[in-house]
Design a protein around this motif. Structure first.
Motif, short mmCIF file in Angstrom:
data_model
loop_
_atom_site.label_atom_id
_atom_site.label_comp_id
_atom_site.label_asym_id
_atom_site.label_seq_id
_atom_site.Cartn_x
_atom_site.Cartn_y
_atom_site.Cartn_z
N GLY A 103 0.90 -1.35 0.34
CA GLY A 103 -0.03 -0.03 0.29
C GLY A 103 0.74 1.31 0.56
N ARG A 104 1.62 1.67 0.39
CA ARG A 104 2.98 2.35 -0.18
C ARG A 104 3.88 2.67 -1.29
NH1 ARG A 104 2.08 4.75 5.23
NH2 ARG A 104 2.55 3.34 6.96
N HIS A 105 3.20 3.54 -1.36
CA HIS A 105 4.34 4.13 -2.97
C HIS A 105 6.21 4.70 -3.27
CE1 HIS A 105 4.56 7.17 -6.39
NE2 HIS A 105 4.97 5.93 -6.47
N VAL A 106 6.42 4.32 -3.23
CA VAL A 106 8.05 4.87 -2.88
C VAL A 106 8.42 4.85 -4.47
CG1 VAL A 106 8.48 2.82 -1.04
CG2 VAL A 106 9.02 2.03 -3.68
N VAL A 107 9.44 6.44 -4.07
CA VAL A 107 9.90 6.87 -5.43
C VAL A 107 11.36 6.30 -5.11
CG1 VAL A 107 10.82 8.62 -6.42
CG2 VAL A 107 8.62 8.25 -5.12
N ILE A 108 12.63 5.95 -6.38
CA ILE A 108 13.95 5.78 -6.19
C ILE A 108 14.72 6.31 -6.88
CG2 ILE A 108 15.19 4.03 -6.11
CD1 ILE A 108 13.06 2.22 -5.39
N SER A 109 15.33 7.10 -7.32
CA SER A 109 16.17 7.63 -8.30
C SER A 109 17.81 6.64 -8.12
CB SER A 109 16.29 8.83 -8.20
OG SER A 109 17.07 8.98 -6.99
N ALA A 110 18.35 6.52 -9.43
CA ALA A 110 19.20 4.95 -9.20
C ALA A 110 19.85 5.62 -11.08
CB ALA A 110 19.07 3.68 -9.45
N GLY A 111 21.19 5.63 -11.32
CA GLY A 111 22.11 5.94 -12.30
C GLY A 111 22.88 7.47 -11.86
N GLY A 112 23.37 7.48 -12.89
CA GLY A 112 24.02 8.86 -12.59
C GLY A 112 23.45 9.90 -13.89
N THR A 113 23.33 11.29 -13.58
CA THR A 113 23.13 12.05 -14.31
C THR A 113 24.51 12.57 -15.39
OG1 THR A 113 23.84 14.06 -13.06
CG2 THR A 113 21.73 13.20 -12.41
N ARG A 114 23.83 12.49 -16.52
CA ARG A 114 24.64 13.65 -17.83
C ARG A 114 24.68 15.10 -18.03
NH1 ARG A 114 25.57 7.94 -21.37
NH2 ARG A 114 26.51 7.06 -19.86
N GLU A 115 25.39 15.54 -17.45
CA GLU A 115 25.29 17.06 -18.08
C GLU A 115 26.11 17.51 -19.52
OE1 GLU A 115 23.42 18.72 -15.97
OE2 GLU A 115 23.89 16.81 -14.87
N PRO A 116 25.39 17.23 -20.46
CA PRO A 116 26.17 17.34 -21.93
C PRO A 116 26.40 19.11 -22.22
CG PRO A 116 23.64 17.74 -21.97
CD PRO A 116 23.96 17.69 -20.45
#
Ligand code: CTP
Length: 400
Positions: A187-200
């Motif tokens: 019943g819970r909503h979980v948000v997960i970020s993963a990886g690495g950003t790339r800045e062009p």
């Protein structure tokens, strides 16, 4: 030791053929599987296939072998019930407690964990009736894994595909490994970020980092097995979508921020496992930056990126929301971690020491989880899923 007993329910969707592969994986890995198809699913895969592959008789209705009371015994004796595919009709029946065949009876008598893997056309999945049924089932502790996005029956594409059978098998394995306990993130909503950003910098170059995304994916997979609705915001991982999670894609820190903030609006938990670039080039060159003979390269001016973790933690979308950060440190690991936990304002901070053995991209990890209330949990070197489960244990005890 007795083999774990699994009931594989199959309802009437074209994806029923994929359940044959799931059945094989379950039996080959030492599970005793009883297949309970619905009558309509036999249009897609016949009883002979299920019987041959499982080594057990197969029935769809409650009037066969009545003296053995199969409508009660099959569910009672199971360690896990998994329904793949679960049609919109099956979800509705399960949500409302209907029991008009052997599978729906089994769902009512099972006291073990139940995993439903829905598959249907996008419109049927998105219909408020289906969504409310799914929410009801999740609230009661059923693990309903999100369908995958891709080709559906015919020429359509969209959300509604049955996830890869190997991935459903992994969900089953994790749920069974947890034993006969209620899924604590149900019943819970979980948000997960993963990886690495790339800045062009220009159309061919970017500033990036070495994050593989594997820890974030391990968090997503374990949260699915613990019953959560999972939104995974990934940046540049190139990893296949984990079964059961909604996957959003972001490239830069600014895009990641937008996706995370939007998903966090109704989230119970936000975990920032992504390595977010602190800076981005002030200017983006629309054409490739060329070297010029005899000239020094022009310096690159950087500007600060928003701090997503600090923003999520500082302006909680819901007062009871739990926010978890990650930190990779090379020295003064604990002191820097404590200071970062305070500065970011999150509830938990998973601190990794970055060093020789603990390289980026590895399958294993070692960390200490610092809590805003002063707690400190050492997680020994081991699989990233073990660290993920420790994070969820700490989150779960704080969710109340
Ligand atoms: N983070 C974020 N937004 C940023 C930078 C980092 O949300 N612009 C999050 C990461 O996802 C991680 C945590 O903050 O959960 C810590 O990241 P880290 O790079 O260790 O923190 P920094 O604030 O960048 O600290 P440092 O000065 O050590 O680089």
């Amino acid at each position: 030791m007795d083999k774990p007993k699994v009931v594989l329910g199959v309802s009437g969707g074209i994806a029923a053929y994929k359940a044959c592969e799931l059945l094989r994986r379950l039996t080959e890995s030492g599970h005793d599987v009883r297949v309970v198809p619905t009558e309509s699913s036999l249009h897609f895969v016949g009883a002979a296939t299920w019987s041959a592959l499982s080594g057990h008789p197969v029935s769809t209705e409650v009037w066969k072998d009545v003296h053995e009371v199969p409508h009660v015994r099959i569910g009672q004796g199971a360690d896990l019930v998994v329904v793949a595919p679960a049609t919109a009709d099956m979800l509705a029946k399960a949500a409302h407690g209907l029991a008009d065949d052997l599978l729906t009876n089994t769902l009512l008598t099972a006291r073990c964990p139940v995993v439903l893997a829905p598959a249907m056309h996008t419109e049927m999945w998105e219909h408020p009736a289906t969504q409310e049924n799914v929410a009801t089932l999740r609230r009661r502790g059923t693990v309903v894994i999100e369908p995958a996005v891709g080709r559906l029956t015919g020429v359509d594409t969209g959300k509604g595909r049955l996830p890869d059978p190997g991935e459903i098998f992994e969900v089953c394995r994790r749920v069974l490994a947890r034993g006969p306990v209620e899924p604590d993130l149900a019943g819970r909503h979980v948000v997960i970020s993963a990886g690495g950003t790339r800045e062009p910098l220009d159309p061919v170059r970017y500033l990036g980092n070495r994050s593989s995304g594997k820890q974030g994916y391990a968090l997503a997979r374990t949260a699915v097995a613990r019953g959560a609705r999972v939104t995974l915001v990934e940046a540049n991982t190139g990893l296949p979508d984990p079964a059961g999670a909604d996957v959003l894609h972001a490239g830069t820190a600014v895009q990641l921020r937008e996706a995370v903030l939007k998903a966090a609006a109704d989230a119970d938990v936000v975990v920032m496992a992504a390595a977010v670039a602190d800076f981005r080039p002030a200017e983006y060159a629309t054409g490739k930056i060329k070297k010029k003979d005899g000239q020094e390269p022009a310096p690159i001016t950087l500007v600060r990126n928003p701090d997503i973790l600090a923003e999520v933690a500082g302006e909680r979308a819901r007062p009871e929301q739990i926010v978890v950060g990650f930190a990779a440190e090379t020295d003064n690991v604990l002191a820097n971690g404590r200071e970062k936990l305070r500065r970011k304002g999150c509830d938990l901070l998973v601190v990794n020491e970055v060093g020789e053995r603990r390289t980026f991209g590895s399958e294993e990890n070692e960390a200490v989880v610092l809590a805003a209330d002063g707690g400190e949990t050492q997680v020994p070197y081991g699989p990233k899923e073990a660290l993920a489960d420790t994070v969820w244990d700490l989150v779960s005890s704080r969710l109340g």
